[in-house]
Scaffold this active site. Structure first.
Site, PDB file in Angstrom:
ATOM      1  N   ASP A 253       0.728  -1.083  -0.154  1.00 44.05           N
ATOM      2  CA  ASP A 253      -0.012  -0.013   0.165  1.00 44.05           C
ATOM      3  C   ASP A 253       0.876   1.232  -0.071  1.00 44.05           C
ATOM      4  OD1 ASP A 253      -1.425  -1.218   3.135  1.00 44.05           O
ATOM      5  OD2 ASP A 253       0.683  -0.033   2.823  1.00 44.05           O
ATOM      6  N   LYS A 275      -4.252   2.874  -0.115  1.00 43.51           N
ATOM      7  CA  LYS A 275      -5.413   3.740   0.146  1.00 43.51           C
ATOM      8  C   LYS A 275      -4.690   5.152   0.324  1.00 43.51           C
ATOM      9  CE  LYS A 275      -7.073  -0.028   2.722  1.00 43.51           C
ATOM     10  NZ  LYS A 275      -6.614  -0.456   3.414  1.00 43.51           N
ATOM     11  N   MET A 388      -2.761   9.271  11.844  1.00 43.30           N
ATOM     12  CA  MET A 388      -3.644   9.886  10.957  1.00 43.30           C
ATOM     13  C   MET A 388      -4.505  10.993  11.744  1.00 43.30           C
ATOM     14  SD  MET A 388      -5.293   6.144   9.767  1.00 43.30           S
ATOM     15  CE  MET A 388      -5.058   5.058  11.321  1.00 43.30           C
TER      16      MET A 388
HETATM   17  C1  LIG Z   1      -3.154   3.520   8.587  1.00 43.56           C
HETATM   18  S1  LIG Z   1      -2.111   4.033   9.538  1.00 43.56           S
HETATM   19  C2  LIG Z   1      -0.871   2.796   9.442  1.00 43.56           C
HETATM   20  C3  LIG Z   1       0.016   2.579  10.737  1.00 43.56           C
HETATM   21  C4  LIG Z   1       1.148   1.719  10.591  1.00 43.56           C
HETATM   22  N1  LIG Z   1       0.638   0.548  10.684  1.00 43.56           N
HETATM   23  C5  LIG Z   1       2.151   1.756  11.916  1.00 43.56           C
HETATM   24  O1  LIG Z   1       2.189   0.825  12.628  1.00 43.56           O
HETATM   25  O2  LIG Z   1       3.020   2.626  11.749  1.00 43.56           O
HETATM   26  C6  LIG Z   1      -1.138   5.472   8.700  1.00 43.56           C
HETATM   27  C7  LIG Z   1      -0.654   6.492   9.647  1.00 43.56           C
HETATM   28  O3  LIG Z   1       0.538   6.046  10.187  1.00 43.56           O
HETATM   29  C8  LIG Z   1       1.395   7.301  10.443  1.00 43.56           C
HETATM   30  N2  LIG Z   1       2.507   7.034   9.772  1.00 43.56           N
HETATM   31  C9  LIG Z   1       2.897   5.773   8.991  1.00 43.56           C
HETATM   32  N3  LIG Z   1       4.192   6.019   8.445  1.00 43.56           N
HETATM   33  C10 LIG Z   1       4.666   7.308   8.779  1.00 43.56           C
HETATM   34  C11 LIG Z   1       5.769   8.048   8.807  1.00 43.56           C
HETATM   35  N4  LIG Z   1       7.004   7.542   8.079  1.00 43.56           N
HETATM   36  N5  LIG Z   1       6.013   9.137   9.315  1.00 43.56           N
HETATM   37  C12 LIG Z   1       4.948   9.792   9.907  1.00 43.56           C
HETATM   38  N6  LIG Z   1       3.781   9.174  10.100  1.00 43.56           N
HETATM   39  C13 LIG Z   1       3.650   7.815   9.718  1.00 43.56           C
HETATM   40  C14 LIG Z   1       0.633   8.508   9.946  1.00 43.56           C
HETATM   41  O4  LIG Z   1      -0.248   9.099  11.039  1.00 43.56           O
HETATM   42  C15 LIG Z   1      -0.302   7.562   9.006  1.00 43.56           C
HETATM   43  O5  LIG Z   1      -1.423   8.517   8.732  1.00 43.56           O
END
Ligand SMILES: C[S@@+](CC[C@H](N)C(=O)[O-])C[C@H]1O[C@@H](n2cnc3c(N)ncnc32)[C@H](O)[C@@H]1O
Length: 480
Positions: A253, A275, A388
């Site tokens: 994704d 998504k 998010m």
């Molecule tokens: C659908 S969630 C998935 C989270 C993921 N499963 C995890 O454990 O990090 C997506 C959110 O994770 C955060 N996120 C993921 N990767 C990131 C990154 N490299 N830098 C900042 N925020 C991140 C953001 O808030 C993003 O909107």
């Protein structure tokens, strides 16, 4: 090839080691681990050797003296590690006269054989040599092999060896037998065994062998639900990398970027199921159905997800369908975004003087309406990591304000955390929404609320700091 690579049986044979330092100690240990009778000689052993000798390992004898020609004559192999040129040379000459193989440490022209770098997963042993030219290359390669082979890999060889007769009598055709072996070592049976589940491995072996006997050459595939971490490929786990290099097809994704994808097996088919916050390329149910379908075609399916699959990743929903359909799957945890972003921004999520707990929440509310347990959220001495949350940052701030939290509370927002384009903004509940808007922060961004953010001033020197510094300058320019 300049040297003949062989593995020599030294069990119960005499190996002579001279010298009192680290090099001697290492040679003694290696010879002992291969079952040799080791005779160690040195008039003034240093600390490491003394410690080794005082542990009284079986098959080691030690005397405080120099070697004689007679010591050499009845040895099978001789190591010289005295670091005394004259002594080592004499040892080498005696070995030549007595036709005994000799190795003088770090003196290539006084070596009948050289010591390879080894990766020991007995009974599997990998020996690496650069023919004495650049030992550092051998050591670097060794480090790579060490990461590729799980510690119990050797036991897998012994386990598989125990199945040899069953397989030989069940599958007569040599080519089919070879394919079966490949699937066994590099497939679910091997994986289950390496996970410490020997009973599960045996059960799966019986199932696969039954299928092979029935002429079913393509057993059911499997799914790897793998956490790819927040972005920096260095944060992948060894297991994630192993499974990535084994997949036939990968479903990934939006949060999995090209750098990570380039580590997936080159000829694996790639399917984007990503998504965007308000746009769904593929419905969740369709993703689960596709995973099932691909596995049923006998494929090794890699479901690669950003961060950790079980933290706001809907990984649980995806594997529910697999479990219901009896598809084998494995889950590999990844570094979740809050942990990665916090570490790279120099913000410890907990700290004795600031926060005794850390709460992970998602602010993915519908149309700006947040569905959060505010009583838990506003507890003192706590860090709140918000996933998010960028779209609803203003609503989040208002929620804290309405419940009496000081608008001076510290906040950090980290965009593209752990990646080369990471940006970090710090502020307070009062000004953070304006600041992120002015700096045009985008998803993915992580919000960290709590006084731990203050620590960044002192600790924010770590990984990612260089890339980040450049971005901070541009933020400063925009907001001035
Ligand atoms: C659908 S969630 C998935 C989270 C993921 N499963 C995890 O454990 O990090 C997506 C959110 O994770 C955060 N996120 C993921 N990767 C990131 C990154 N490299 N830098 C900042 N925020 C991140 C953001 O808030 C993003 O909107």
């Amino acid at each position: 090839m300049e040297y003949l690579p062989i593995f020599v049986d030294v069990r119960d044979r005499k190996v002579l080691v001279t010298g009192g330092g680290t090099a001697a100690a290492r040679r003694i240990e290696r010879a002992l681990s291969a079952g040799a009778q080791v005779c160690a000689l040195d008039p003034g052993p240093e600390e490491e050797l003394s410690r080794l000798v005082s542990a009284k390992p079986e098959r080691l004898t030690f005397e405080k003296r120099l070697p004689t020609r007679a010591d050499v004559a009845d040895s099978f192999i001789v190591y010289g590690a005295s670091e005394n040129e004259a002594q080592d040379e004499l040892l080498f000459d005696w070995a030549r006269e007595c036709k005994v193989l000799c190795n003088i440490a770090d003196v290539t022209d006084k070596c009948d054989f050289i010591m390879p770098s080894i990766v020991d997963r007995s009974p599997v042993v990998i020996a690496i040599s650069t023919s004495g030219t650049a030992p550092i290359i051998a050591r670097t390669l060794r480090a790579r092999f060490e990461t590729m082979l799980p510690p119990v890999y050797g036991q897998l060889a012994a386990f598989a060896g125990g199945l040899r007769d069953r397989i030989s009598s069940a599958i007569a055709n040599g080519r089919e037998r070879r394919h079966f072996w490949e699937r066994l070592i590099d497939g679910p049976v091997g994986d289950l065994y390496l996970d410490g589940n020997e009973a599960g491995a045996l059960a799966r072996f019986e199932e696969d062998l039954g299928r092979a006997q029935d002429g079913d050459k393509a057993p059911i595939g499997e799914v790897y639900l793998v956490g790819a971490g927040p972005g920096d490929p260095d944060l992948l786990t060894f297991r994630a990398l192993r499974l990535m290099q084994r997949a036939d097809v990968v479903l990934f994704d939006r949060l999995v970027d090209d750098q990570i994808l380039s580590l997936v097996r080159r000829d694996a088919e790639r399917i984007y199921v990503g998504k965007l916050p308000k746009e769904h390329t593929m419905q969740q149910g369709d993703i689960a159905a596709l995973l099932v379908q691909l596995a049923q075609e006998g494929k090794r399916v890699l479901r690669l997800k950003g961060g950790d699959p079980f933290i706001f990743g809907r990984g649980g929903e995806e594997i529910e369908e697999l479990a219901a359909k009896g598809i084998p799957f494995r889950v590999v945890p990844g570094i979740t975004a809050s942990a990665g972003c916090a570490a790279y921004a120099g913000i410890p999520l907990t700290h004795r003087e600031h926060a005794q707990s850390c709460l992970f929440v998602t602010a993915h509310g519908k149309d700006g309406v947040l569905d959060l347990n505010w009583d838990v959220l506003i507890q003192p001495a706590q860090t709140v990591a918000v996933y998010m949350g960028l779209q609803n940052l203003l609503a989040l701030v208002e929620g804290f304000e309405r419940r009496g939290v000081s608008m001076d509370a510290d906040v950090a927002v980290i965009e593209n955390g752990t990646r080369s384009n990471q940006r970090v903004l710090t502020g307070t509940l009062r000004n953070i929404a304006d600041k992120t808007r002015a700096a045009d922060f985008k998803s993915p961004s992580m919000i960290i609320i709590g006084s731990v953010v203050q620590l960044r001033k002192r600790l924010g020197q770590g990984a990612g700091a260089a890339a980040e510094a450049a971005h901070e300058l541009s933020i400063a320019a925009k907001s001035n």
